[in-house]
Scaffold this active site. Structure first.
Site, PDB file in Angstrom:
ATOM      1  CG  ASP A 723      -1.912   1.134   1.221  1.00 56.36           C
ATOM      2  OD1 ASP A 723      -2.169   1.688   0.132  1.00 56.36           O
ATOM      3  OD2 ASP A 723      -2.415   1.494   2.307  1.00 56.36           O
ATOM      4  CD  GLU A 732      -2.361   3.524 -12.053  1.00 55.40           C
ATOM      5  OE1 GLU A 732      -2.428   4.629 -12.598  1.00 55.40           O
ATOM      6  OE2 GLU A 732      -1.717   2.584 -12.537  1.00 55.40           O
TER       7      GLU A 732
END
Length: 969
Positions: A723, A732
């Site tokens: 993350d 993304e």
């Protein structure tokens, strides 16, 4: 399947003339000890050999380097302080440190990189400076020998001028190599959001124990409300973990703050609530409003996300109202304002916009036809967007914003390739992070038309004509005209493909458009009924190739054939073989349901080779879409339950204990790659909106970004995620990934308990009677059918839980409302015990009923030898991941196999998967699991392991299967 690489941010610096060369400095030799590789890092000798970009002046006062940084700069690399000719040794780890301050709270970027394009980095770190001097320290390992690395402090990108000061810059060799250890939290993994009261409720326990463990379900007060034992699963290849599963589906009492405890660990809290997914339906769909281009985002509608309109031509932005073609491709300009920004960048792409807007329009279509749908929950004024109160369902208002952009991308009449659609529009070059859309200074160009984009336009515009006709007949007519024009243009130009490369935007290249032709023909046929499109549908080779349409790896923008099948099955039409088409949906769904049932995580994804693709979460969700449609078509609750259990994986029941949806769960993804949801880089900016899906695990190393390369080497597929805002390959956000999340969230929100279950008094504690007269029929070497007499209950039997025991392992098979079950994939000549008990709506379980049987012997006995082995590794200092593929090169199937080999250099297996691994000295024995023991002639099985080495990692030379030598590929 053809997939494009996702856009990657540039690793950019501005090259300045090397002061070192001018002043006669020479680089110190690289060393693997604590020798400072930075020259004059304490600035005791002034500024040399440091250099700065032309817009700053370097000044040293009292041994501290300070510069006045100009305002109104766009990118971090617009202002740089750097030093060249820094030596690095491959495999050496370095500690890079400095002290710094700023007169404002400003993010800076610190790099060790190549001094020229492509600016490959060895270290790329962000720091947030403030008025107080702080020390920053980072450790990295170089993967190359360089004698000319560049250290760069990129300090641009601020609207306001400020002062940057730095001192004590140091880079020392001999550091302990950095090891990335993700914090996976409690070893009991659950859906961190919640479970429906009468849906499946499953959890996963990570443990080294091999025998069943006790588990306890506790409410928010800590009171134990249910108990049971785990089901050992064993080693799981997708995660590299040994796991057990827990099934507490029989507990149905609603509440918040439940926890599950097993093996001394307690899970994150979760709810049992029939409305658990109502907020997610709204949030996932409301994600699209702040992704809009060409419109001011109002903070009153999206609190915390208000921003100026992007790409409307207000300086420094050059706007999308008059965009020319890329140089050398055409001589006109188009107004292509509006639409959604594709992902974390400022590009807009027709093929990605196509599947995204289709799935949003399909959410509306389903709400009008599916028996379990609740259309009022998707009506006008149900989402956060500006077009409320216009008597149009909000989901269609949002879809229209993108649909109008897609229409604008069509080549005008009279131009070459008229009727085709431009593939995409984006910046000339990549921009850095963070960068608000209104601040993007790059020139923007229309990229050449493609057949794939044109067919996406034909498909979505045909669908648009159908769904908008009741609300805006003129817009519907505009859509249909564009669709038919696009179809004709694609027919005339069937092989114009987008290139696989590009700068400033992702390529989205796709050289197989048979699927787009099938999808576009289907949508045009469903809207018009015209024979031309009917023929195009039925003559497509994909119309009858179920296996090709419903691939193991799922579907996305690059493989759209399933969209055609789903539409032909669900939208009313008079296709002659429509019943077969509808049956094919269930057949495809059975494949994905089998994944859910066999996975200890409820994972609806089992890609070829076990490699998780870029954006794997969107593939997981699209597989769940197929299961959901199968439920809508058949009413068989096994498909609905498969979807419900599949959501567990997305929301936390996974190897990393990670909820992949922002704002949902105790440990949620919140640093998705984005240029304007960039809180990790700039605290003044927000994280992505609640309800934003992360791309998820990506074990395809060829597509990794530098963050993934630095931290995830050797990861098991589910563990290949971080993350981090710079990890575009795993983290993304995109419009086409949130589309299936929105679709599934809406479906699951519809599956509340209203009218689904009998009204049962809370005090009902009487269990159903046990199933009786179990009978096993149609026994073969690999299958059997079990039937039983129906159980009875005062309030009605809700269903049956079934499981299968083989040797000492018990595998839950799920639930069924039928009084029979077909068993498949059994092994010849083996004894099995089938387990079944009944449950009622209050969750009471009957006594267990069992029946034991033995499968027939196989036609051919197991054979040994006749094998080929392929052995490969991915190495890092002191460790490696090994992959072994064993191929049956004989003429007879293996009904069991045992692989043996000897390590030549003292290597050790630390953990293995997809088999039972044993090591005695240098001798390694790998024994098949029950599920991969059978290998047909020409078939292969792949196993893997993590290992350690010291000195060298030479490959084994000799392998045997069942005692017979194998050839080595």
């Amino acid at each position: 399947m053809s997939r494009r690489p996702r856009p990657r941010s540039p690793l950019v610096a501005v090259t300045a003339a090397s002061c070192a060369a001018v002043l006669g400095f020479t680089a110190a030799p690289a060393q693997a000890d604590e020798v400072n590789q930075i020259r004059n890092g304490d600035f005791a000798s002034g500024t040399a050999p440091w250099w700065g970009t032309e817009n700053i002046t370097l000044d040293v006062t009292d041994g501290v380097l300070c510069v006045d940084v100009p305002g109104d700069t766009t990118n971090a690399w617009d202002v740089i302080i750097g030093q060249d000719d820094v030596p690095l040794i491959a495999g050496e780890s370095y500690t890079f440190s400095f002290t710094a301050s700023g007169t404002a709270e400003v993010p800076i970027r610190t790099l060790v990189q190549e001094p020229v394009e492509p600016w490959t980095t060895q270290m790329d770190e962000r720091a947030i400076l403030g008025p107080q001097t702080q020390t920053y320290e980072y450790v990295f390992t170089s993967n190359a020998d360089w004698d000319d690395a560049q250290v760069a402090f990129q300090i641009g990108g601020s609207d306001e001028p400020w002062t940057f000061c730095v001192d004590d810059v140091s880079m020392l060799g001999g550091a302990e190599p950095p090891v990335y250890e993700p914090d996976t939290g409690p070893r009991v993994r659950v859906n961190q959001v919640g479970y429906l009261p009468h849906g499946p409720k499953n959890a996963t326990v990570v443990t080294d124990e091999t025998g069943a463990l006790d588990w306890e379900l506790a409410d928010a007060d800590g009171t134990v409300v249910a108990t049971g034992q785990t089901e050992p699963h064993g080693s799981d290849a997708s995660s590299g973990l040994n796991v057990h599963t827990v099934d507490f589906s029989s507990y149905t009492t609603e509440g918040t703050g439940y926890t599950l405890t097993a093996d001394g660990e307690t899970s994150h809290p979760f709810d049992i609530d029939e409305s658990a997914y109502e907020d997610l339906r709204v949030d996932a769909l409301s994600f699209y409003y702040p992704q809009r281009s060409g419109i001011e985002i109002l903070d009153s509608i999206a609190p915390g996300y208000g921003r100026e309109a992007g790409h409307v031509g207000v300086p420094p932005n050059q706007g999308d109202t008059d965009v020319p073609c890329a140089p050398g491709t055409c001589d006109y300009s188009l107004d292509v304002s509006g639409g959604w920004y594709d992902a974390g960048d400022h590009g807009k792409y027709v093929v990605n916009g196509g599947i995204s807007v289709h799935q949003l329009m399909n959410i509306h279509e389903r709400s009008q036809s599916a028996e379990s749908a609740q259309p009022d929950r998707l009506a006008d004024s149900t989402l956060r967007l500006p077009e409320t109160g216009n008597d149009v369902p909000d989901v269609l208002d949002e879809a229209r914003w993108e649909m109008e952009f897609l229409l604008s991308m069509q080549v005008p009449e009279g131009e070459e390739l008229a009727g085709m659609a431009h593939h995409k529009i984006h910046d000339e070059q990549w921009t850095g992070l963070p960068l608000m859309p209104a601040d993007d200074p790059q020139p923007r160009y229309l990229q050449p038309p493609s057949t794939a984009a044109t067919l996406n336009l034909a498909a979505t515009a045909a669908q648009c004509a159908r769904v908008f006709e009741p609300y805006d007949a003129a817009f519907a007519d505009e859509c249909l005209e564009a669709a038919e024009t696009a179809w004709d243009a694609a027919q005339a130009n069937p092989e114009i493909y987008a290139p696989a490369t590009g700068e400033g935007g992702g390529p989205y290249n796709d050289n197989n458009v048979t699927d787009e032709f099938y999808w576009a023909a289907a949508e045009l046929f469903l809207t018009t009924g015209a024979d031309e499109y009917r023929t195009a549908v039925t003559s497509s080779p994909l119309h009858t190739d179920d296996e090709e349409v419903f691939r193991a790896s799922g579907f996305d923008w690059g493989w759209t054939a399933p969209l055609a099948r789903i539409q032909l099955a669900t939208v009313p039409n008079d296709l002659a073989d429509r019943d077969r088409v509808r049956d094919s949906i269930a057949t495809g769904a059975d494949q994905y349901l089998a994944n859910v049932e066999s996975s200890p995580w409820g994972l609806a994804y089992d890609p070829d080779g076990g490699v998780f693709a870029w954006g794997s979460n969107n593939l997981v969700l699209n597989n769940m879409v197929v299961m959901a449609v199968a439920y809508d078509l058949t009413g068989d609750t096994k498909y609905r339950d498969g979807v419900l259990e599949g959501m567990d994986y997305i929301l936390g029941r996974n190897a990393l204990n990670q909820s992949y949806v922002t704002g949902y769960g105790e440990n949620d993804s919140r640093n998705q790659h984005s240029r304007w949801y960039a809180n990790q880089l700039d605290p003044s900016l927000p994280n992505p909106p609640k309800g934003t899906l992360s791309g998820g695990p990506n074990s395809n190393t060829a597509t990794w970004d530098p963050i993934a390369q630095a931290r995830l080497t050797g990861c098991a597929p589910q563990m290949c995620y971080i993350d981090h805002i710079e990890s575009w390959a795993t983290n993304e956000l995109t419009i086409n990934w949130n589309a299936p999340l929105s679709w599934i969230a809406s479906f699951v929100a519809d599956q509340d308990d209203a009218g689904d279950e009998p009204d049962v008094p809370v005090e009902d504690e009487t269990p159903p009677s046990a199933p009786e007269n179990l009978e096993v029929t149609d026994v073969t070497s690999d299958s059997a059918t079990v039937t039983w007499d129906a159980s009875t209950d005062d309030t009605g039997v809700a269903g049956y839980e079934v499981a299968l025991q083989h040797l000492d392992a018990v595998t839950p098979l799920g639930t069924t409302t039928e009084t029979g079950y077909e068993l498949t994939d059994l092994r010849p000549g083996q004894e099995y015990t089938f387990w079944v008990n009944a449950y009622d709506a209050a969750g009471n379980l009957s006594e267990l009923a069992t029946v034991t049987f033995t499968t027939e012997e196989g036609d051919e006995p197991p054979v040994s030898g006749a094998c080929e082995v392929s052995y490969s590794t991915t190495d890092w200092p002191g460790g490696f991941t090994g992959s072994i593929t064993v191929t049956n090169t004989g003429d007879t199937a293996w009904n069991g196999w045992e692989l043996s080999f000897t390590f030549p250099s003292g290597q050790r297996v630390s953990h293995g998967w997809s088999a039972t691994w044993e090591q005695d000295g240098d001798e390694v024995t790998v024994t098949a699991m029950p599920w991969n023991a059978s290998v047909a002639p020409g078939g292969s099985v792949t196993v893997g392991f993590n290992g350690t080495w010291n000195g060298s990692n030479d490959k084994p030379e000799d392998f045997t299967v069942n005692g017979e030598p194998c050839s080595v590929a």
